[in-house]
Scaffold this active site. Sequence first.
Site, PDB file in Angstrom:
ATOM      1  N   CYS A 109       0.790  -1.239   0.000  1.00  0.00           N
ATOM      2  CA  CYS A 109       0.000   0.000   0.000  1.00  0.00           C
ATOM      3  C   CYS A 109       0.826   1.295   0.000  1.00  0.00           C
ATOM      4  CB  CYS A 109      -1.025  -0.010   1.138  1.00  0.00           C
ATOM      5  SG  CYS A 109      -0.524  -0.825   2.638  1.00  0.00           S
ATOM      6  N   ASP A 121      -3.315  -7.766  -4.336  1.00  0.00           N
ATOM      7  CA  ASP A 121      -3.598  -6.493  -3.696  1.00  0.00           C
ATOM      8  C   ASP A 121      -4.259  -5.522  -4.678  1.00  0.00           C
ATOM      9  OD1 ASP A 121      -3.525  -5.130  -1.359  1.00  0.00           O
ATOM     10  OD2 ASP A 121      -1.358  -4.959  -1.244  1.00  0.00           O
TER      11      ASP A 121
END
Length: 675
Positions: A358, A407
């Site tokens: 992230c 992800d």
Amino acid sequence: MKISGVTMFALFSTAARVAAFSPSRVARVSQLGSNPSSTLGYFAKDITSRFMATVVPAETEEAEIVQLPTNEDDNELLRIRHSSAHVLAMAVQQIYPEAQVTIGPWIDNGFYYDFFFPETTDPETGETIEARKLTDQDLKSIKKAMDKIISKNYPITREEVSREEAEKRIKALNEPFKMEILAGLEEPITLYHIGDEWWDLCAGPHVESTAKIPKKAVALQSVAGAYWRGDENREMLQRVYATAWKDPQQLKQYKKMMEEAKKRDHRVLGKKLDLFSIQEDAGGGLVFWHPKGSKVRSKIEEFWKDAHTDDGYDIIYTPHIANLDLWKTSGHFDFYRSDMFDQMDVENDQYQIKPMNCPFHCLMYKDELRSYRDLPVRWAELGTVYRYERSGTLHGLMRVRGFTQDDAHIFCLPEQLEDEIVGVLDLIETILTRFGFDKYDIMLSTRPEKSVGGDDIWEAATVALRGALEKKGWEYGVDEGGGAFYGPKIDVKIRDAIGRQWQCSTVQCDFNLPERFGLEYVDADNNRERPIMVHRAIFGSMERFFGILTENCAGDFPLWLAPTQMKLLPVTDAVQDFCHEIAAKAKKAGIRVEVDRGNERLAKQIRNAEQQRVPIMAVVGMKEMEEGKLAIRSRKLGDLGSFEVEDLLDELASCSEKAVEMTRIGEKEEPKAEE
């Protein structure tokens, strides 16, 4: 959406199969399938009765689905398990007075309790006696002591005490681990007593008395080692695992499920089918993907990427390491350091191998100032991350040190959030259903006591998550206060072919990283605002999902995923070249075909193909080579008939594309008479 917990790989009706093909194709395949000539005779006369009687081996037969209760949906079961853990600890200390108790939480299918056994001194000789080592053999005597405690119907009562009083009592018992636990507790401090015989620090809940514990529904399972607080520099404890249920029938069902799970163990199948390995010479928790496993993984990734591209995501790639300052900005260095590997020196700078993807996505977003018209931004990455898992926690593909997260992050406006969440849930359903997972247990987790962000944004995000679930019509539970500190979330558990739950998909709102990284967009009034960041994963990780999938289908992958879709079994060396010509054509068509070496008797070739879970087999003799046909046997569906080679390859390609099993299609429809 929810058909059953059974894998869908074999659940295609005749109507569904026929619908997958055009009318002309149905007619053509029907005619081919009804031809009894050529090598079909090998199967029908000589082989089927002796070697092919069992189309699917016993270890891969469809298991009976058992829907057992869970801690989340059955508070009584949770109380039984928590109380049983206390009874276990009491029994151990009755038998072994030197044992010191630590923690004993409930877990998905039962509970465990950790004990420390110190060295002792022989009172007569003064010699040091080594610390006791519990074995599985000791579990019988411990269970017998537990049954006696349960039968005495001791009341289980709660007592609230001051911190000072708790310290006094713990010191009197000489329980140093309890003292450490006490130091981390907030008031009020509560104790739970079993009669006047035993007590422990605990917040509950518990049953009213030991007689409420169904002793015939409790079973001790195994003994394992565990470090205190998971720290390898601390004391080694001995952990006793146990399972507990509401009645003996549930325990029986659970044991049956565990027997089936043992047959499906992905670690055993991974070796047997040559899919992957953990090479200890390279280090624990690092996965080596063998050619066959790589083929399956490649097909999974290919479908994942196509599904995301179709859904408006852009596929991205980011580095494996970054300057340590990045992880300080994101907060991982402060809050996640114990799960990160040590840093490395690069030209006098500290670099960190990534535990998450992230922060990289945040940097990319920040690379330019974006308008509200640019949002939402959807980025997806199959990003490999590395986390410092202790050696005692490593488990096949389920718990590793290097793994690939599927992800994705969405940066959106507050008013876009609900629709984006609906889109994520749709994509979860699309992808998981493709792999046979069509029944889900869903939990919405709300704001915890310690959190970041204002009340208004938490409320808006929680409302958006609820709204998305309601639009989908999905039933869900609520875990009040169970959200992450940075935002509320939805967790999706799947049920596999034998009824086990697996946490896979998650959707999490994040107000923390946009603030830390100063992410902005320009709104319609030319003001700068923070976007909402949504973290989401569908598989969780490729490694873990591969393990779950392997166990779900017992290594018997569906046709579209199978590492070898068809195996050609030459009867004589004279047809080897013909077989390799077919394999070459198949490769060009994207079909995974192998040619058996042919140095074994035909029966052994068939048996080997069965053991390797090959979906389609074809025996090739001189007659087949002369006629250009193959008689096909499906591992799951039996004899399919005789096919022209070109038509067979077309059929395999079509079934692979549609993710259905290859089957004999119904007879050609007669044209309707004109009225």
